[in-house]
Design an enzyme around this catalytic site. Structure first.
Site, PDB file in Angstrom:
ATOM      1  N   GLY A 185       0.830  -1.205   0.000  1.00 22.38           N
ATOM      2  CA  GLY A 185       0.000   0.000   0.000  1.00 22.38           C
ATOM      3  C   GLY A 185       0.858   1.245   0.000  1.00 22.38           C
ATOM      4  O   GLY A 185       1.872   1.319   0.705  1.00 22.38           O
ATOM      5  N   GLY A 221       0.851   3.851   3.916  1.00 24.31           N
ATOM      6  CA  GLY A 221       1.956   3.075   3.349  1.00 24.31           C
ATOM      7  C   GLY A 221       3.024   3.956   2.720  1.00 24.31           C
ATOM      8  O   GLY A 221       4.222   3.670   2.831  1.00 24.31           O
ATOM      9  N   HIS A 231     -21.281   8.219   6.301  1.00 26.41           N
ATOM     10  CA  HIS A 231     -21.018   9.665   6.298  1.00 26.41           C
ATOM     11  C   HIS A 231     -22.302  10.429   5.976  1.00 26.41           C
ATOM     12  O   HIS A 231     -22.995  10.100   5.021  1.00 26.41           O
ATOM     13  CB  HIS A 231     -19.947   9.960   5.249  1.00 26.41           C
ATOM     14  N   SER A 274     -17.683  16.920   1.208  1.00 27.65           N
ATOM     15  CA  SER A 274     -16.854  16.963   2.420  1.00 27.65           C
ATOM     16  C   SER A 274     -17.600  17.490   3.647  1.00 27.65           C
ATOM     17  O   SER A 274     -18.408  18.406   3.564  1.00 27.65           O
ATOM     18  CB  SER A 274     -15.661  17.869   2.165  1.00 27.65           C
ATOM     19  N   ARG A 280     -20.239  12.583  12.987  1.00 25.27           N
ATOM     20  CA  ARG A 280     -20.852  12.002  11.787  1.00 25.27           C
ATOM     21  C   ARG A 280     -21.964  11.013  12.111  1.00 25.27           C
ATOM     22  O   ARG A 280     -22.997  10.992  11.445  1.00 25.27           O
ATOM     23  CB  ARG A 280     -19.779  11.277  10.970  1.00 25.27           C
ATOM     24  N   HIS A 313     -18.696   5.078   4.108  1.00 29.08           N
ATOM     25  CA  HIS A 313     -17.547   5.946   3.849  1.00 29.08           C
ATOM     26  C   HIS A 313     -16.219   5.410   4.369  1.00 29.08           C
ATOM     27  O   HIS A 313     -15.189   5.531   3.720  1.00 29.08           O
ATOM     28  CB  HIS A 313     -17.840   7.297   4.496  1.00 29.08           C
TER      29      HIS A 313
HETATM   30  C1  FAD Z   1     -14.154  10.611  -0.583  1.00 29.44           C
HETATM   31  C2  FAD Z   1     -13.368  10.518   0.687  1.00 29.44           C
HETATM   32  C3  FAD Z   1     -12.931  11.668   1.319  1.00 29.44           C
HETATM   33  C4  FAD Z   1     -12.210  11.596   2.499  1.00 29.44           C
HETATM   34  N1  FAD Z   1     -11.795  12.748   3.108  1.00 29.44           N
HETATM   35  C5  FAD Z   1     -11.079  12.672   4.244  1.00 29.44           C
HETATM   36  C6  FAD Z   1     -10.609  13.856   4.893  1.00 29.44           C
HETATM   37  O1  FAD Z   1     -10.850  14.967   4.442  1.00 29.44           O
HETATM   38  N2  FAD Z   1      -9.891  13.717   6.011  1.00 29.44           N
HETATM   39  C7  FAD Z   1      -9.587  12.506   6.557  1.00 29.44           C
HETATM   40  O2  FAD Z   1      -8.910  12.454   7.568  1.00 29.44           O
HETATM   41  N3  FAD Z   1     -10.004  11.368   5.945  1.00 29.44           N
HETATM   42  C8  FAD Z   1     -10.725  11.426   4.817  1.00 29.44           C
HETATM   43  N4  FAD Z   1     -11.141  10.276   4.216  1.00 29.44           N
HETATM   44  C9  FAD Z   1     -10.647   8.982   4.697  1.00 29.44           C
HETATM   45  C10 FAD Z   1      -9.208   8.785   4.196  1.00 29.44           C
HETATM   46  O3  FAD Z   1      -9.093   9.260   2.877  1.00 29.44           O
HETATM   47  C11 FAD Z   1      -8.776   7.326   4.210  1.00 29.44           C
HETATM   48  O4  FAD Z   1      -9.134   6.709   5.410  1.00 29.44           O
HETATM   49  C12 FAD Z   1      -7.261   7.240   4.082  1.00 29.44           C
HETATM   50  O5  FAD Z   1      -6.824   7.993   2.972  1.00 29.44           O
HETATM   51  C13 FAD Z   1      -6.788   5.803   3.977  1.00 29.44           C
HETATM   52  O6  FAD Z   1      -5.406   5.824   3.752  1.00 29.44           O
HETATM   53  P1  FAD Z   1      -4.590   4.481   3.713  1.00 29.44           P
HETATM   54  O7  FAD Z   1      -3.178   4.851   3.416  1.00 29.44           O
HETATM   55  O8  FAD Z   1      -4.849   3.691   4.933  1.00 29.44           O
HETATM   56  O9  FAD Z   1      -5.215   3.661   2.485  1.00 29.44           O
HETATM   57  P2  FAD Z   1      -5.424   4.045   0.927  1.00 29.44           P
HETATM   58  O10 FAD Z   1      -5.169   5.460   0.628  1.00 29.44           O
HETATM   59  O11 FAD Z   1      -6.743   3.462   0.574  1.00 29.44           O
HETATM   60  O12 FAD Z   1      -4.300   3.233   0.195  1.00 29.44           O
HETATM   61  C14 FAD Z   1      -4.369   1.839   0.045  1.00 29.44           C
HETATM   62  C15 FAD Z   1      -3.146   1.385  -0.699  1.00 29.44           C
HETATM   63  O13 FAD Z   1      -3.080  -0.025  -0.621  1.00 29.44           O
HETATM   64  C16 FAD Z   1      -2.860  -0.580  -1.915  1.00 29.44           C
HETATM   65  N5  FAD Z   1      -3.432  -1.916  -1.887  1.00 29.44           N
HETATM   66  C17 FAD Z   1      -4.615  -2.317  -1.373  1.00 29.44           C
HETATM   67  N6  FAD Z   1      -4.742  -3.649  -1.462  1.00 29.44           N
HETATM   68  C18 FAD Z   1      -3.609  -4.096  -2.040  1.00 29.44           C
HETATM   69  C19 FAD Z   1      -3.136  -5.380  -2.394  1.00 29.44           C
HETATM   70  N7  FAD Z   1      -3.832  -6.495  -2.137  1.00 29.44           N
HETATM   71  N8  FAD Z   1      -1.925  -5.473  -3.010  1.00 29.44           N
HETATM   72  C20 FAD Z   1      -1.184  -4.363  -3.260  1.00 29.44           C
HETATM   73  N9  FAD Z   1      -1.569  -3.121  -2.908  1.00 29.44           N
HETATM   74  C21 FAD Z   1      -2.777  -3.001  -2.319  1.00 29.44           C
HETATM   75  C22 FAD Z   1      -3.502   0.397  -2.869  1.00 29.44           C
HETATM   76  O14 FAD Z   1      -2.921   0.256  -4.138  1.00 29.44           O
HETATM   77  C23 FAD Z   1      -3.148   1.725  -2.188  1.00 29.44           C
HETATM   78  O15 FAD Z   1      -1.842   2.095  -2.563  1.00 29.44           O
HETATM   79  C24 FAD Z   1     -11.901  10.340   3.053  1.00 29.44           C
HETATM   80  C25 FAD Z   1     -12.355   9.185   2.436  1.00 29.44           C
HETATM   81  C26 FAD Z   1     -13.102   9.266   1.277  1.00 29.44           C
HETATM   82  C27 FAD Z   1     -13.654   8.008   0.680  1.00 29.44           C
END
Ligand code: FAD
Length: 665
Positions: free
Chosen positions: A40, A45, A266, A284, A337, A429
């Site tokens: 990730g 990540g 959400h 948002s 929320r 969400h």
């Molecule tokens: C529309 C929207 C708006 C949001 N706005 C906000 C905000 O304003 N503020 C806030 O705090 N939060 C917000 N959130 C929540 C926040 O965006 C997410 O919780 C956060 O970005 C998740 O980050 P992450 O690094 O954990 O995962 P992600 O950003 O989802 O990254 C996942 C990574 O894992 C990789 N991956 C997944 N499975 C595999 C696999 N099997 N093999 C290889 N790679 C894999 C993907 O390629 C990706 O690189 C929002 C969410 C949404 C849906």
């Protein structure tokens, strides 16, 4: 069964500092002998990969997209919290900690949350140093806005594109390490299993999504940063590719999975328009700083609006019910929320929904146009401004703050939100549940870590707005780089992990067999057919409102759907090419297992928590009765992997305190 959270002794405020003072370290010259796999490249990540590589570890990063820049984190709009108290409005580490624990219905692990609040301030400094263009005020200082469930302004933001800007920061930090050779980047690679050797996570099996090749990758530790699994509902605000596969695979290899049924619904999303929709769009939460939520007071007005005979702008103030301001005067439209979502559903269930499906409430900016416009008229020395001038000046301010969100709304709904209130409705969400981790962010498989949205620890039953980005970056930049060193200090003399071993053979065989099944099965239904059916069961029976009978039906229906999937699914194309349907088949297969576990979790939880009402446990005014327990964790042990049955042991665990067990078949 005992779940040891490994929370250090001592007062909350000293735990993290004491912990860092006493853990084992890997000396700088030894780090280059150690490999770490990070699955990730979102904010969690990406920040972890960049930091571990900067420290000197050899990092292999995996993402299924064509670039780390496309991780779902890029979609985050509203902002990121930090207890900087730049506004001087009373914020502090303790307050951010308190708000997060309270906002999560007292179900998050306090020690983790306190640490999160403590490091939050460092995140902003780190990102500013990387060049992240946070919004600034007139004097050039970093600006803040407020999010739900808090009484201070602590949210840093970059217009409505905060996630994108933060991800570009993390990505550029990664790129420096890719250029140095300290990060080996595997784009378009999907992890399909974790390899456990002598009880420790020592590698993964990945599929090159472009060529179809199955690859073995070894390391001394594996970090899962694969994001959330909201797409188990089919419709959600998540990116289309977001999935549970990485977390589910480690779960099936022995890592516990906690709180699968806690999903954030959400409150401010664009309402669903019909049965053929494949995606929902978030508006948002920051909009609730300036938008007021309401429905008509009288049902006749609701009917007239639905029939197109009345416009919302024609209703006078006393014909409107600003139900959040009425019910929660201290927080008003900025309640957490879960509270806002439940209240919207309550009004719509009572018949006050304002669109054709009866599933929409208004988010109205007219009062802000007037407030900001009057202020601007004074600032610009415009005497006796007309109402139109005030509105125009006010709209300019709102456009500067949320312009891209208004534009997005207009493109999707084909209505101008500057002229008529937006319509919004709750949507899936964020998933608070995830892989269980201890204080070190380690799962119950030694050497396997989970960070960001993929783990369960920091948000309890409900996440406060702008705290996911905070958690992802806290985990990746400031927490994991310490905790993983404590574990890896035992591995400085281990040497490279071989991949020609029986454990890698077995994992690869399992992955290959599953892929061959998909491309060879002569079924009749597409992968999406099953995904949609699963999503409907999940939303109808495991969504905001849940009851015992419905959840029991959901368990049965999902189980039957899974059996049908393994008989009748059809996947076009071959395994040796870029095949989106094949990749999706594997993800939906995992959703079909997760979905059942999810329903079982919701069933055994005889409580309402976060965004979920358990109908048997509601008071008359629609509020949820809550269980009083603190530190509430459910965990499952996965036994075996028959394709047509999920066998597991479930336990409601009061971490470190008490264990109750039940068995399911
Ligand atoms: C529309 C929207 C708006 C949001 N706005 C906000 C905000 O304003 N503020 C806030 O705090 N939060 C917000 N959130 C929540 C926040 O965006 C997410 O919780 C956060 O970005 C998740 O980050 P992450 O690094 O954990 O995962 P992600 O950003 O989802 O990254 C996942 C990574 O894992 C990789 N991956 C997944 N499975 C595999 C696999 N099997 N093999 C290889 N790679 C894999 C993907 O390629 C990706 O690189 C929002 C969410 C949404 C849906």
């Amino acid at each position: 069964m005992a779940l040891d959270s490994k929370v250090p002794q001592g007062p909350l405020k000293d735990k993290w500092t004491d912990y860092k003072n006493h853990i084992n370290l890997v000396n700088p010259a030894n780090k280059r002998h150690i490999d770490v796999i990070v699955v990730g490249t979102g904010l969690a990540g990406g920040s972890a990969s960049a930091t571990l590589a900067e420290l000197g570890y050899n990092v292999k990063s995996f993402a299924y997209q064509d670039s780390p820049r496309r991780a779902h984190s890029i979609a985050a709009q509203g902002g990121i919290n930090a207890a900087k108290n730049y506004q001087g409005d009373g914020d502090s580490t303790y307050r951010l900690f308190y708000d997060t624990v309270k906002g999560g219905d007292y179900r998050s692990r306090e020690a983790n949350v306190y640490r999160l609040a403590e490091v939050s301030a460092n995140i902003i400094d780190q990102c500013v140093a990387q060049g992240v263009p946070f919004a600034r005020d007139y004097g050039g200082l970093l600006d803040n806005r407020s999010f739900g469930g808090v009484l201070v302004s602590r949210t840093f933001y970059a217009k409505g594109q905060t996630g994108q800007q933060l991800l570009l920061g993390a990505y550029s930090a990664m790129n420096r390490q890719i250029a140095r050779g300290k990060i080996e980047m595997f784009n378009r690679h999907e992890m399909l299993d974790v390899v456990v050797v002598d009880g420790k996570a020592r590698g993964i099996i990945a599929r090159n999504l472009v060529t179809g090749e199955i690859e073995r990758h070894s390391a001394h530790a594996v970090v899962i940063a694969s994001g959330g699994y909201g797409n188990v509902y089919f419709l959600s605000t998540n990116a289309m590719g977001s999935n549970v596969t990485a977390g589910w695979k480690v779960h099936k290899k022995g890592a516990y999975f906690a709180n699968p049924c806690y999903t954030q619904i959400h409150p401010t999303c664009i309402p669903r328009s019909g049965d053929y929709q494949s995606k929902l769009t978030l508006m948002s939460e920051s909009l609730r700083n300036d938008g007021r939520i309401w429905v008509p007071k009288n049902l006749e007005d609701v009917t007239a609006i639905r029939e197109g005979k009345l416009k919302p702008t024609q209703l006078t103030e006393d014909q409107r019910d600003y139900y959040l301001e009425r019910r929660y005067p201290a927080f008003g439209n900025l309640v957490p929320r879960d509270v806002a979502s439940r209240a919207a559903k309550e009004r719509c269930d009572a018949g006050y929904g304002v669109n054709a499906t009866g599933e929409a409430v208004y988010l109205d900016f007219a009062a802000s146009f007037e407030r900001y416009g009057s202020e601007q008229a004074k600032i610009q020395n415009i005497s006796n401004p007309s109402a139109a001038k005030i509105k125009e000046l006010g709209q300019e301010i709102v456009r500067a703050k949320y312009g891209n969100l208004f534009q997005m709304y207009e493109k999707i709904v084909d209505e101008n939100p500057y002229e008529t209130p937006m319509m919004i409705y709750p949507a899936v969400h964020y998933t608070m549940g995830g892989v269980w981790v201890d204080y070190n962010l380690m799962t119950t498989i030694p050497g396997c870590y989970a960070i960001g949205e993929a783990n369960f620890s920091d948000h309890g039953a409900n996440r406060l707005g702008a705290s996911a980005l905070m958690q992802g970056l806290a985990d990746g930049y400031f927490v994991l780089p310490y905790t993983i060193g404590d574990y890896l200090s035992d591995d400085i003399r281990t040497g490279k992990i071989a991949t020609d071993t029986p454990e890698f053979d077995a994992a690869e065989k399992e992955v290959t067999e599953r892929i061959e099944f998909f491309v060879n099965n002569k079924g009749t239904h597409s992968v999406d057919y099953y995904h949609k059916k699963l999503g409907k069961i999940m939303w109808d029976k495991c969504g905001m409102s849940r009851n015992k009978a419905g959840l029991e039906e959901a368990v049965e229906e999902i189980s039957a759907l899974r059996k049908d999937f393994w008989k009748n699914v059809i996947v076009p194309g071959t395994a040796k090419e870029y095949n989106e349907q094949l990749a999706k088949a594997g993800r939906v297969a995992d959703f079909l297992e997760l979905g059942e576990l999810f329903a079982k979790d919701a069933l055994v939880r005889e409580e309402s928590a976060g965004g979920h009402f358990r109908e048997e446990h509601q008071t008359e005014d629609g509020e949820a009765k809550r269980m009083k327990e603190f530190q509430f964790v459910s965990a499952w042990e996965y036994k075996g992997e028959p394709k047509d049955a999920v066998l597991h042991k479930e336990a409601l665990v009061y971490e470190n305190i008490e264990v109750k067990e039940r068995s399911y078949k």
